[in-house]
Design an enzyme around this catalytic site. Structure first.
Site, short mmCIF file in Angstrom:
data_model
loop_
_atom_site.label_atom_id
_atom_site.label_comp_id
_atom_site.label_asym_id
_atom_site.label_seq_id
_atom_site.Cartn_x
_atom_site.Cartn_y
_atom_site.Cartn_z
N HIS A 186 0.63 -1.49 -0.17
CA HIS A 186 -0.30 -0.02 -0.08
C HIS A 186 0.35 1.55 0.22
CE1 HIS A 186 -4.05 -1.22 0.45
NE2 HIS A 186 -2.98 -3.03 0.97
N ASP B 274 1.80 -4.63 -9.28
CA ASP B 274 1.83 -4.94 -9.74
C ASP B 274 1.63 -5.75 -11.50
OD1 ASP B 274 0.69 -6.49 -7.11
OD2 ASP B 274 -1.61 -6.11 -8.26
C1 GLA Z 1 -2.66 -4.36 -4.98
C2 GLA Z 1 -2.68 -3.61 -5.62
C3 GLA Z 1 -1.05 -2.78 -6.31
C4 GLA Z 1 -1.10 -2.67 -4.39
C5 GLA Z 1 -1.18 -3.85 -3.74
C6 GLA Z 1 -0.66 -2.97 -2.29
O1 GLA Z 1 -1.96 -6.04 -5.47
O2 GLA Z 1 -3.17 -3.82 -7.10
O3 GLA Z 1 -1.17 -1.99 -6.99
O4 GLA Z 1 -1.79 -0.96 -4.21
O5 GLA Z 1 -2.67 -4.29 -3.79
O6 GLA Z 1 0.27 -2.79 -2.01
#
Ligand code: GLA
Length: 379
Positions: free
Chosen positions: A35, A175
């Site tokens: 996050h 991601d």
């Molecule tokens: C999900 C979101 C990412 C990131 C994570 C928390 O995977 O797709 O962009 O914010 O949560 O780190």
């Protein structure tokens, strides 16, 4: 058979001809830095061996067809749709992922039709970025068919647009960048603000260690409001502090009670990423455990995105000798990771399994998370 081989075979079965090519992209775990991405901060993911593969061929009529083959071998067909007609809101369910990518690419003048056959072994709803792996593989496939190359960090932003504006999940850049840019046996240190990337060697097995992934089987969804609420809270906190984003926050004590813990998580998490990076640059992976567990505590207590199953997984793993453990990904379910001395792997797995059984939780799925190659063309 590998997902790529399976996608090619399924394409042949469904279309009676070989695909023009096969592209695949991995799921990821984030070692630390949760996050922080949408707060302009730092993340440290690595790619999993699990991949989503897309076998693809061009079509001359501008239509996108997509078929996904589930773990049960059953095919699900998306409604064939002219790429020119794609608009946010038109397509829901899994078909929104390939359609969203085609919609973004259309905005860049890449709008040829295609037949896609999709398969893979990234667990879905487990916080391991299966949906991003799917979108990254589709993006590479559609670009490959059009013979267009886009720098991978830039392509990550395109895929983020698909996710944010078409699928409707307000996620950050972690991601997609992980799936596209990670390299084998490394973690990717990404400064989301500057876009700067550093590949840091990470081969825990050489140090008698392993990263154990513990999929709690509690399904999570990033389109749910809880993720967006955290994000809005962070933006509000930054606004009140008069800084562009929480990446820049220093003195957060004046924040109201509902925002202070959110900001505290982001500020301390960024510091933990930097500490972890120092240890890994010095080739001392056995020293990163404390930061992992502190990260979990911060996500549980300050950011409040954990759940009982994730907490039990972390406590049981650490109690049985893991050097550190934490939830990974967005939270509210999904997967935890634990840094485990190889000789304790069985003990830790058994302790986690029995802690789940004692509480009558669904049995978790555990596997070795080995740093693996990023996305690319297979055939
Ligand atoms: C999900 C979101 C990412 C990131 C994570 C928390 O995977 O797709 O962009 O914010 O949560 O780190």
């Amino acid at each position: 058979m590998s997902p790529a081989g399976q996608a090619a075979a399924e394409f042949r079965r469904l279309h009676d001809r070989a695909p023009a090519g096969v592209w695949s992209a991995p799921g990821r775990v984030n070692l630390i830095g949760e996050h922080t991405d949408y707060n302009d901060g730092f993340v440290l993911p690595f790619a999993l061996p699990h991949r989503i593969a897309v076998a693809a061929s061009p079509r001359s009529d501008g239509v996108l067809t997509a078929v996904t083959i589930g773990a049960d071998g059953l095919a699900q067909h998306a409604t064939p749709t002219p790429i020119a007609d794609l608009e946010p809101g038109l397509i829901g369910g899994w078909a929104a992922f390939p359609s969203g990518v085609a919609w973004v690419l259309r905005g860049h003048g890449i709008d040829g039709g295609a037949d896609l056959v999709i398969t893979g072994d990234v667990p879905t709803g487990a916080g391991l970025s299966s949906s991003h792996a799917l979108q990254c593989a589709v993006a590479l496939a559609l670009l490959g068919l059009a013979d267009v190359t886009v720098p991978l960090p830039e392509l990550a932003r395109w895929v983020q647009r698909s996710e944010n504006d078409f699928v409707g999940a307000p996620t950050g850049l972690l991601d997609q960048t992980a799936s596209l840019c990670c390299v084998d046996s490394h973690v990717l240190f990404l400064d989301v603000r500057s876009g700067e990337q550093e590949q840091i060697p990470f081969a825990p097995a050489d140090h008698g260690l392993g990263v154990l992934a513990i999929d709690t089987r509690v399904k999570h969804s990033l389109a749910d409001s809880a993720y967006g609420d955290r994000r809005k809270g962070c933006e509000r906190a930054a606004e009140l502090l008069g800084v562009p984003s929480l990446r820049d926050a220093v003195d957060i004590d004046g924040l109201p009670d509902n925002l202070l813990p959110l900001a505290r998580h982001v500020v301390t998490e960024n510091a933990r990423v930097l500490r972890t990076v120092e240890f890994l640059r010095a080739d001392k992976p056995h020293l990163v455990g404390d930061a992992l567990t502190q990260s979990h505590v911060s996500l549980r207590d300050d950011y409040q995105v954990s759940c009982p199953e994730l907490d039990v997984a972390v406590e049981a793993a650490v109690g049985a000798g893991a050097l550190g453990a934490r939830m990974t990904g967005g939270g509210f379910g999904g997967t935890a990771i634990a840094l485990v001395p190889t000789e304790l792997d069985k003990t830790v797995r058994a302790a986690v399994a029995s802690a789940f059984a004692e509480r009558s939780f669904t049995a978790p799925r555990m596997f070795a998370a080995v740093p693996s190659p990023g996305a690319g063309r297979d055939y």
